[in-house]
Design a protein around this motif. Sequence first.
Motif, short mmCIF file in Angstrom:
data_model
loop_
_atom_site.label_atom_id
_atom_site.label_comp_id
_atom_site.label_asym_id
_atom_site.label_seq_id
_atom_site.Cartn_x
_atom_site.Cartn_y
_atom_site.Cartn_z
N ALA A 53 0.79 -1.23 0.00
CA ALA A 53 0.00 0.00 0.00
C ALA A 53 0.83 1.28 0.00
CB ALA A 53 -0.94 0.00 1.21
N HIS A 54 2.12 1.18 0.25
CA HIS A 54 2.91 2.41 0.42
C HIS A 54 4.14 2.49 -0.47
CE1 HIS A 54 0.49 3.51 3.93
NE2 HIS A 54 0.55 2.24 4.26
N GLN A 55 4.57 1.40 -1.05
CA GLN A 55 5.79 1.40 -1.85
C GLN A 55 5.51 1.11 -3.32
OE1 GLN A 55 8.23 -1.36 0.43
NE2 GLN A 55 9.11 0.32 1.61
N GLN A 56 4.29 1.36 -3.73
CA GLN A 56 3.92 1.27 -5.13
C GLN A 56 2.81 2.29 -5.38
OE1 GLN A 56 2.34 -2.59 -6.14
NE2 GLN A 56 1.17 -2.79 -4.25
N PRO A 57 2.51 2.61 -6.63
CA PRO A 57 1.52 3.65 -6.90
C PRO A 57 0.17 3.36 -6.27
CG PRO A 57 2.72 3.07 -8.90
CD PRO A 57 3.13 2.08 -7.86
N ALA A 58 -0.54 4.41 -5.92
CA ALA A 58 -1.89 4.26 -5.35
C ALA A 58 -2.76 3.47 -6.32
CB ALA A 58 -2.49 5.64 -5.09
N GLY A 59 -3.49 2.54 -5.80
CA GLY A 59 -4.38 1.73 -6.62
C GLY A 59 -3.73 0.48 -7.18
N ALA A 60 -2.40 0.34 -7.03
CA ALA A 60 -1.72 -0.82 -7.59
C ALA A 60 -2.13 -2.11 -6.88
CB ALA A 60 -0.21 -0.65 -7.52
N TYR A 61 -2.33 -2.04 -5.57
CA TYR A 61 -2.71 -3.24 -4.82
C TYR A 61 -4.10 -3.71 -5.24
CZ TYR A 61 -3.54 -6.32 -0.78
OH TYR A 61 -3.82 -7.40 0.02
N THR A 62 -5.03 -2.78 -5.36
CA THR A 62 -6.37 -3.12 -5.82
C THR A 62 -6.33 -3.70 -7.23
OG1 THR A 62 -7.42 -1.43 -4.44
CG2 THR A 62 -8.66 -2.19 -6.35
N ALA A 63 -5.54 -3.07 -8.08
CA ALA A 63 -5.42 -3.55 -9.47
C ALA A 63 -4.84 -4.95 -9.51
CB ALA A 63 -4.56 -2.59 -10.27
N ALA A 64 -3.88 -5.23 -8.63
CA ALA A 64 -3.27 -6.56 -8.61
C ALA A 64 -4.29 -7.62 -8.20
CB ALA A 64 -2.08 -6.58 -7.66
N TRP A 65 -5.10 -7.31 -7.19
CA TRP A 65 -6.15 -8.24 -6.78
C TRP A 65 -7.14 -8.47 -7.93
CZ3 TRP A 65 -7.04 -11.94 -3.65
CH2 TRP A 65 -6.52 -11.97 -2.34
N ASN A 66 -7.58 -7.39 -8.54
CA ASN A 66 -8.56 -7.52 -9.62
C ASN A 66 -8.00 -8.31 -10.79
OD1 ASN A 66 -10.76 -6.15 -8.44
ND2 ASN A 66 -9.88 -4.17 -8.98
N ASP A 67 -6.74 -8.08 -11.11
CA ASP A 67 -6.11 -8.83 -12.20
C ASP A 67 -6.04 -10.32 -11.86
OD1 ASP A 67 -4.52 -8.90 -14.76
OD2 ASP A 67 -3.01 -9.67 -13.38
N ALA A 68 -5.65 -10.62 -10.62
CA ALA A 68 -5.55 -12.02 -10.21
C ALA A 68 -6.91 -12.70 -10.26
CB ALA A 68 -4.95 -12.12 -8.81
N LEU A 69 -7.92 -12.01 -9.75
CA LEU A 69 -9.26 -12.60 -9.72
C LEU A 69 -9.83 -12.75 -11.12
CD1 LEU A 69 -10.69 -10.73 -6.61
CD2 LEU A 69 -10.09 -13.16 -6.76
N ASP A 70 -9.50 -11.82 -12.01
CA ASP A 70 -10.00 -11.92 -13.38
C ASP A 70 -9.48 -13.17 -14.09
OD1 ASP A 70 -11.44 -9.60 -13.13
OD2 ASP A 70 -9.93 -8.31 -14.08
N HIS A 71 -8.35 -13.68 -13.60
CA HIS A 71 -7.77 -14.88 -14.22
C HIS A 71 -8.21 -16.16 -13.52
CE1 HIS A 71 -5.12 -11.85 -16.03
NE2 HIS A 71 -4.87 -12.75 -16.96
N LEU A 72 -9.05 -16.02 -12.50
CA LEU A 72 -9.56 -17.21 -11.80
C LEU A 72 -10.96 -17.53 -12.29
CD1 LEU A 72 -8.47 -16.54 -8.09
CD2 LEU A 72 -7.35 -18.03 -9.77
N ASP A 73 -11.22 -18.79 -12.50
CA ASP A 73 -12.53 -19.25 -12.94
C ASP A 73 -13.54 -19.04 -11.81
OD1 ASP A 73 -14.76 -20.52 -13.85
OD2 ASP A 73 -13.83 -22.51 -14.06
N PRO A 74 -14.57 -18.23 -12.01
CA PRO A 74 -15.57 -17.99 -10.96
C PRO A 74 -16.23 -19.27 -10.47
CG PRO A 74 -15.82 -16.39 -12.71
CD PRO A 74 -14.86 -17.43 -13.21
#
Length: 249
Positions: free
Chosen positions: A191-212
């Motif tokens: 949350a502090h050593q990367q651009p704002a929103g990067a953590y959320t984007a990483a979660w969303n990207d990971a979940l987008d690649h998971l079969d619901p």
Amino acid sequence: MLLPTSVRYTLALAYEIRKDRIGGDMANKPRGAASSRRVPRNTLSRDRIVEAALALFDAQGSEAVTMPSLARLLGVGTMSLYRHVEDKDDLINAVAERVLSEVQVPHGDPDDWEGRVVGFLRALRQAALAHPALSRILAERGLTVAPVFEQLEVVHAVLLTAGFSDLGAVRTFYALLTYVLGFVAWELPRAHQQPAGAYTAAWNDALDHLDPAAYPTLHALREQLTTAASSDQFEYGLEQLTRSLHPPS
């Protein structure tokens, strides 16, 4: 409002360090490139060395702090540093003392352990977020600097006055302290050593690649999972832990 001289000096050093990090290793620059920033004769001091080391810690991490790299940053010879600091251990202790001296146990009733002890730990987290090397120094080193003993004296006295047993006071404080330092280690890179929103984007990207169909629960918790490295998550854990720690009635 004007910043204190020490703060402005640290910010300027951090800026120079980041420029060097982006532009390349200082050692690879043309001879004389660093000489324009050389410290004027007789102006080097322990305080100035500690401020420079803190800026280097914050910008590049503890591994980057060596006596030669610090000397290059300050524009002096390495041996000049040893007139003011004994060695790297002395330097690290001085850096920790510099940061911890600004962390205070809040004033309050002598037995207000939640307000004063937990308030101190919140302040310690903020200091560790501002100076990322601090939590690692605290976790890995046995510090013998004055602010540490002063803070430990006060918080344990508060816990004893609140009714904790001798062992209970120690167990309670270190249960809380290790939670805070552990959470800081968790949240800093997310949350502090990367651009704002990067953590959320990483979660969303990971979940987008998971079969619901295979991971329905994670998909359902998408919004909540993206807050796992937030101040809200920190406060939730701290509150639950504090509630579970009470002196005998």
